[in-house]
Write an enzyme that holds these catalytic residues in place. Structure first.
Site, PDB file in Angstrom:
ATOM      1  N   LYS A 166       0.745  -1.467  -0.332  1.00 37.78           N
ATOM      2  CA  LYS A 166       0.167  -0.367  -0.284  1.00 37.78           C
ATOM      3  C   LYS A 166       0.751   1.315   0.298  1.00 37.78           C
ATOM      4  CE  LYS A 166      -3.770  -2.619   0.428  1.00 37.78           C
ATOM      5  NZ  LYS A 166      -4.920  -2.131  -1.217  1.00 37.78           N
ATOM      6  N   LYS A 192       1.600  -9.420  -1.867  1.00 37.02           N
ATOM      7  CA  LYS A 192       1.224  -9.510  -2.879  1.00 37.02           C
ATOM      8  C   LYS A 192       0.983  -8.056  -3.214  1.00 37.02           C
ATOM      9  CE  LYS A 192      -3.813  -8.872  -2.477  1.00 37.02           C
ATOM     10  NZ  LYS A 192      -3.573  -7.917  -3.508  1.00 37.02           N
ATOM     11  N   ASP A 194      -0.603  -5.136  -5.011  1.00 34.91           N
ATOM     12  CA  ASP A 194      -2.132  -4.944  -5.853  1.00 34.91           C
ATOM     13  C   ASP A 194      -3.128  -5.739  -6.682  1.00 34.91           C
ATOM     14  OD1 ASP A 194      -4.563  -3.275  -3.499  1.00 34.91           O
ATOM     15  OD2 ASP A 194      -4.386  -3.013  -5.750  1.00 34.91           O
ATOM     16  N   GLU A 195      -4.112  -5.548  -7.030  1.00 37.69           N
ATOM     17  CA  GLU A 195      -4.177  -6.359  -7.900  1.00 37.69           C
ATOM     18  C   GLU A 195      -3.896  -5.122  -9.002  1.00 37.69           C
ATOM     19  OE1 GLU A 195      -7.543  -4.810  -5.503  1.00 37.69           O
ATOM     20  OE2 GLU A 195      -6.208  -6.339  -5.803  1.00 37.69           O
ATOM     21  N   HIS A 284      -7.072 -13.572  -7.132  1.00 34.87           N
ATOM     22  CA  HIS A 284      -7.735 -12.747  -6.703  1.00 34.87           C
ATOM     23  C   HIS A 284      -9.066 -12.160  -7.067  1.00 34.87           C
ATOM     24  CE1 HIS A 284      -7.985  -8.745  -5.160  1.00 34.87           C
ATOM     25  NE2 HIS A 284      -7.184  -8.529  -4.989  1.00 34.87           N
TER      26      HIS A 284
END
Length: 438
Positions: A166, A192, A194-195, A284
């Site tokens: 983030k 991970k 972010d998508e 996701h």
């Protein structure tokens, strides 16, 4: 005209007979006013196999026997009798059986067969599909699943902790690597993209991102003795997905992520089945709401995000819960978890990652409901800590420890400063933290 039983019953079968003859059974919820639900069910069976709206020259009973679907059951809810006084259109549950031979082991063809054209036919929702064992065994499913993920990480006695970088997008590889390092040394097991982070764009190239993140993974491991998976997003045009995955692995990635509902579950299966892609795959869930949010249309959530994605080979999947920022009903949450995990012949369980506003305050809720073979996926819960990502990760691990030991969160926080600092920031009302989402 004489019509014998074999003709009258050509498009009907009991479910046990359909299974024994290698049929896949789709279950549908239908709310519609119709003069004959029998004719409607037969029309659905025809539309999805040999028939169309008008008789055509080359149709025949022989073709229908081999390739035609069969009506398995029709239920009215409630099962209306002479005393029924409702003024709403009746609700029906219809089951249709489709020959396995019509679709082979192709997920796209299975989807087209069981719910293709009829998905646009009004208030009709696909709520389940039952596969014969012979069909399921054509699929590999997850390569790793729950036990495989635990073995890679060497973590067997607690939920896994996941954090996404983030902010979602806009950071450089150097900035992302520092965020990765702080979260990893604080105790995050899986980090991970972010998508919304593209696989390989000029502002954050794949090679530079993966290389720098994995350098930080090594550094954190040397300090803590704990491994961290980096789920790098490989989502792209269908012609680039496999190449992105192979290059990410070449650069050192130990996990990959696919936005499974925009790229497609067949793309997920392509990655999972590939012997050169021998790392776990995070599926996701973004965009799944377009399929699974409606009451009377679309596909049920446990089916589309659980059963079908597990069949396609997702090792774990980000998904919502009732205590976060999205309106996930408890029923959907719990039934989806069961679709992820309950025994299914050769298909390994897929690990459920509770996400979408997972904070220290709801860790116990998730664990009490689903057990400890889950992932707690916290972005803001880690990176939103007033003292940074390292303290945020520590506070999440402390919340997990408190739940495992059966100690009240705030009582535990009295001797764990990172947890106390975050609890004070969040406040006692969990849902107030998500006012901006309402």
């Amino acid at each position: 005209m004489i019509r014998k039983l074999d003709e009258v019953n050509l498009n009907y079968a009991f479910p046990e007979v359909a299974f024994s003859e290698d049929y896949i059974i789709g279950t549908y919820q239908v709310r519609v006013k119709t003069s004959s639900i029998e004719k409607l069910a037969l029309a659905i069976a025809d539309e999805q196999t040999t028939g169309t709206w008008i008789k055509v020259a080359n149709d025949s009973d022989d073709k229908r026997r081999t390739f035609g679907a069969k009506v398995v059951s029709i239920y009215e809810v409630p099962d209306a009798g002479a005393d029924y006084a409702g003024d709403q259109p009746p609700m029906y549950v219809i089951q249709i059986a489709f020959p396995m031979a019509n679709m082979g082991a192709s997920l796209p063809m299975m989807l087209s067969t069981v719910f293709g054209n009829i998905s646009a036919s009004g208030m009709l929702k696909w709520i389940d599909v039952a596969f014969p064992e012979k069909y399921v065994r054509r699929f590999q499913g997850p390569k790793f699943g729950v036990e495989g993920l635990r073995k890679i990480l060497g973590v067997y006695d607690r939920p896994l902790l996941n954090a996404m970088i983030k902010p979602n997008i806009g950071w450089t590889p150097d900035e992302g690597a520092e965020i990765f390092y702080q979260a990893a040394r604080g105790g995050v097991d899986i980090i991970k993209d972010d998508e919304l982070m593209p696989a390989n764009e000029s502002f954050c190239p794949l090679r530079e991102r993966v290389t720098k993140f994995m350098e930080m993974e090594k550094r954190a491991f040397e300090e803590t003795g704990e491994r961290t998976l980096y789920a790098v997003n490989v989502t792209d045009g269908i012609d680039k997905i496999r190449d992105n995955a192979l290059r990410a692995i070449e650069y050192g990635a130990n996990c990959i992520m696919l936005n499974a509902y925009t790229a497609g579950q067949a793309a997920l299966k392509m990655l999972a089945d590939d012997p050169e892609i021998n790392v776990p795959i995070l599926a996701h869930v973004d965009f799944a709401g377009a399929y699974a949010s409606a009451t009377y249309t679309g596909i049920s959530a446990p089916l589309v995000i659980g059963k079908l994605t597990r069949l396609a080979g997702g090792d774990f999947q980000i998904n919502g819960h009732p205590w976060g920022k999205f309106p996930i009903p408890y029923k959907v949450f719990y039934r989806s978890f069961k679709a992820f995990t309950q025994p299914w012949w050769n298909i390994k369980p897929m690990m459920y990652a509770c996400s979408g506003g997972t904070t220290q305050l709801v860790v116990k809720n998730c664990m009490d409901t689903l057990g400890t073979d889950i992932i707690l996926a916290a972005g803001g819960g880690v990176h939103g800590h007033p003292d940074g990502s390292y303290s945020g990760a520590k506070s999440m691990r402390q919340a997990i420890d408190a739940a495992l030991q059966g100690i009240d969160l705030i009582e535990y926080a009295k001797t764990h400063k990172e947890l106390m600092r975050m609890a004070e920031r969040l406040g006692p009302d969990v849902m107030k933290n998500f006012d901006l989402m309402k």
